[in-house]
Design an enzyme around this catalytic site. Structure first.
Site, PDB file in Angstrom:
ATOM      1  N   GLY A 323     -32.511 -64.089  25.773  1.00 44.57           N
ATOM      2  CA  GLY A 323     -32.260 -62.855  26.002  1.00 44.57           C
ATOM      3  C   GLY A 323     -30.885 -62.208  26.353  1.00 44.57           C
ATOM      4  CB  SER A 324     -30.055 -59.240  28.478  1.00 50.71           C
ATOM      5  OG  SER A 324     -30.777 -58.421  27.656  1.00 50.71           O
ATOM      6  CB  THR A 325     -28.313 -64.662  29.985  1.00 47.95           C
ATOM      7  OG1 THR A 325     -29.366 -65.077  29.356  1.00 47.95           O
ATOM      8  CG2 THR A 325     -29.322 -63.934  31.528  1.00 47.95           C
ATOM      9  CG  PHE A 326     -26.600 -65.336  23.792  1.00 50.43           C
ATOM     10  CD1 PHE A 326     -26.438 -66.717  23.843  1.00 50.43           C
ATOM     11  CD2 PHE A 326     -26.426 -64.635  22.706  1.00 50.43           C
ATOM     12  CE1 PHE A 326     -25.664 -67.195  22.843  1.00 50.43           C
ATOM     13  CE2 PHE A 326     -25.682 -65.182  21.561  1.00 50.43           C
ATOM     14  CZ  PHE A 326     -25.229 -66.656  21.818  1.00 50.43           C
ATOM     15  CB  SER A 379     -29.034 -54.868  29.685  1.00 53.53           C
ATOM     16  OG  SER A 379     -29.637 -56.203  29.157  1.00 53.53           O
TER      17      SER A 379
END
Length: 604
Positions: A323-326, A379
């Site tokens: 998800g958004s951590t990438f 994000s």
């Protein structure tokens, strides 16, 4: 004439006798030669086996320590009691003679004596004495009891000597003990009955921890009693090395408590945490909840599948769409390739169209006008789709590889997953779009922490690892370090300028953006939240209510002391996004870690 005939017969008889004697002599000569030359090795070995007693001396397994020398796993001295059942029955025959009732009484007496000392059932021990192989011969040297304490061994030795039990074999055994019970359970792992590491660090460093067995060979008489004044061959066992890890028990304790609270409050399937030193890659803490007690690993376990699941270190072995951590990777690649800059302008209407397909932003009415930092703070999926398009699939996969995805990191732990990275030739425009904001490809938590560590460490990659050093104690009781960790995968992933820019952006994301619930005044926390929707069963589409909520970050962003990643699988309740669920936990974790290690950013 008659006399001449008798003389001839006597001469013939003499020749026959001489021939027979000569033949027997040659038969005996060749038999002796066969035994002395051809069968020499076999007969010598057999003779030695009947006149000598060989005992293996088990080495003591090395201990596992935390970075400050606190004990995490150790071995106690215990013993194994084995019986030669053929000799047991020979003993009974000698005692009982031809009286079958006396033979039975002798065997019952042996069973009762051992059962009383070892706390076993008498009938079970009696049944044990009757074990045979396929040919019907009694088994020899099989264990009656393992992990026997010294006080019981002293009683067995006394019994053996008083009763002349020449069939008892006592050997060193080891009992692995984990003084902190569930603490660091999946990381430490466990050993089997023979003291061999079968999972976790116990398995990975088994060769170093095991040591080298010793041997004792003693001459014995026909009753297997040691002969006085006999020569003894003795080789001392070499104990295993001690493993000092990078784990800091103070930080591990804090992380364990945070995870336990999340399990109660959010009732997720699991909570996993990793804490590292971003400058060195040293793993300071690693938590998997639910967990187990390695002192009783099978307690409450019904089958091997459940055992494998509860002992699995998911931080290392499991891959998920991050998800958004990438997004930290996508933006780093775009900056490094000169495809964007801080004041670059974007507009988010709430969606992006890729090859005729609409991809929605998590904020359905869109974020409107944004600059580059806003994309990270908000994000914003459409903004990252645009960054991914600019970078292109070839360069995107190049940076994905540089950051350590799609391959093992080299962590010193068994069962590491490579994750999933779609090959460049198979990446469609749609794939590139979803990869850019953290879907399609899958990664492990170890890979993700390695990626943010590169950003926080001036663009230089360091391998996450547990080993600090291996040491041994010499004959004089002095500890000597025999090896230390060596970094083998260090590389410049992105320039220092890009890395420092990204670290600053991530600090703004926490202080002013979606990660604000992780903010800790004065500590310069940098980070990114993630809400990764899990694929539906069958792989068709995603379930927006079944997610992995996460937070990845470090502090202080301009001189980092720690980095961490929290992943919460399928939290219950209305609040389920990373910014709502994981960021508050990160705030508490940062604060308690800095309190535990005594770090105060206001004091230089």
């Amino acid at each position: 004439m008659m006399k001449q005939k008798n003389t001839i017969n006597n001469t013939r008889r003499s020749f026959v006798v001489i021939g027979i004697i000569t033949f027997m002599f040659f038969v005996l000569f060749f038999r002796l030669g066969y035994l002395m030359i051809v069968k020499k090795s076999f007969l010598v070995a057999k003779a030695e086996s009947q006149t000598s007693y060989q005992q293996t001396i088990a080495p003591k397994r090395g201990s596992i320590l935390d970075t400050n020398g606190d004990l995490l796993a150790t071995s106690g001295d215990v013993y194994k009691v084995s019986l030669d059942l053929e000799e047991v029955h020979n003993y009974a025959l000698i005692k009982g003679g031809k009286d079958t009732e006396r033979i039975k009484e002798t065997l019952d007496d042996i069973s009762s004596n051992f059962a009383q000392i070892l706390g076993k059932d008498k009938d079970e021990v009696r049944k044990f004495l009757e074990q045979t192989n396929k040919e019907g011969a009694y088994l020899r040297g099989i264990p009656l009891a393992r992990k026997v304490e010294k006080d019981k061994i002293d009683k067995i030795k006394k019994l053996r000597d008083s009763k002349k039990y020449n069939f008892v074999l006592i050997e060193n055994d080891t009992n692995r003990y984990y003084p902190n019970n569930n603490f660091l359970a999946q990381v430490l792992g466990g050993v089997d009955l023979d003291g061999k590491g079968v999972f976790g660090l116990e398995q990975y460093y088994n060769k170093d921890l095991t040591g080298v067995p010793g041997i004792s060979i003693t001459e014995v008489d026909r009753k297997s009693q040691k002969l006085p004044y006999s020569d003894q061959v003795f080789t001392q066992a070499i104990n295993g090395k001690d493993l000092t890890t990078t784990i800091d028990s103070r930080i591990q304790y804090v992380a364990e408590k945070i995870a336990e609270k999340a399990m109660v409050d959010k009732k997720p399937k699991s909570v996993r945490i990793i804490v590292t030193n971003p400058k060195t890659g040293e793993i300071l803490a690693m938590v998997n909840k639910p967990d187990f007690n390695p002192n009783e690993p099978n307690k409450g376990v019904t089958d091997s599948k459940q055992f494998a699941q509860i002992t699995r270190n998911g931080v290392v072995s499991d891959a998920f769409e991050p998800g958004s951590t990438f997004k930290i990777v996508t933006m780093s690649a775009a900056l490094e390739e000169g495809k964007t800059f801080r004041d670059d302008q974007f507009f988010d209407p709430g969606y992006a169209i890729v090859d005729g397909h609409r991809i929605d932003c998590w904020k359905h009415d869109g974020h409107g006008a944004e600059n580059l930092v806003d994309l990270l703070k908000n994000s914003c999926n459409p903004g990252f789709i645009e960054l991914g398009r600019r970078v292109g699939k070839e360069k995107m996969n190049e940076y994905i590889s540089k950051f350590g995805f799609g391959k093992t990191t080299g962590i010193d732990f068994p069962g590491e997953t490579t994750g999933i990275v779609k090959s460049t030739e198979k990446v469609s425009n749609m794939d590139l779009a979803t990869i850019s904001f953290g879907q399609t490809d899958a990664a492990s938590m170890v890979q993700l922490i390695g990626a943010i560590n590169a950003i926080l460490n001036n663009g230089v990659y360091t391998t996450p690892h547990f080993l600090k050093n291996l040491s041994e104690v010499d004959a004089n009781g002095n500890r000597k370090i025999v090896s230390t960790y060596e970094e083998k995968n260090s590389r410049q992933v992105i320039s220092q300028k890009t890395a420092n820019t990204m670290a600053g952006f991530l600090e703004e994301t926490v202080s002013k953006g979606s990660g604000k619930l992780a903010y800790l005044d004065g500590y310069g926390v940098a980070g990114k939240t993630g809400t990764a929707e899990k694929a539906n069963i069958g792989g068709k589409g995603y379930d927006p209510k079944n997610v992995v909520a996460s937070f990845i970050g470090g502090a202080p962003y301009n001189d980092p002391k720690i980095s961490l990643l929290i992943a919460i699988d399928s939290p219950e309740g209305v609040e389920h996004m990373g910014g709502e669920v994981a960021a508050p936990l990160a705030h508490d974790l940062f604060q308690q870690i800095f309190n535990a290690i005594g770090f105060d950013p206001s004091k230089k």
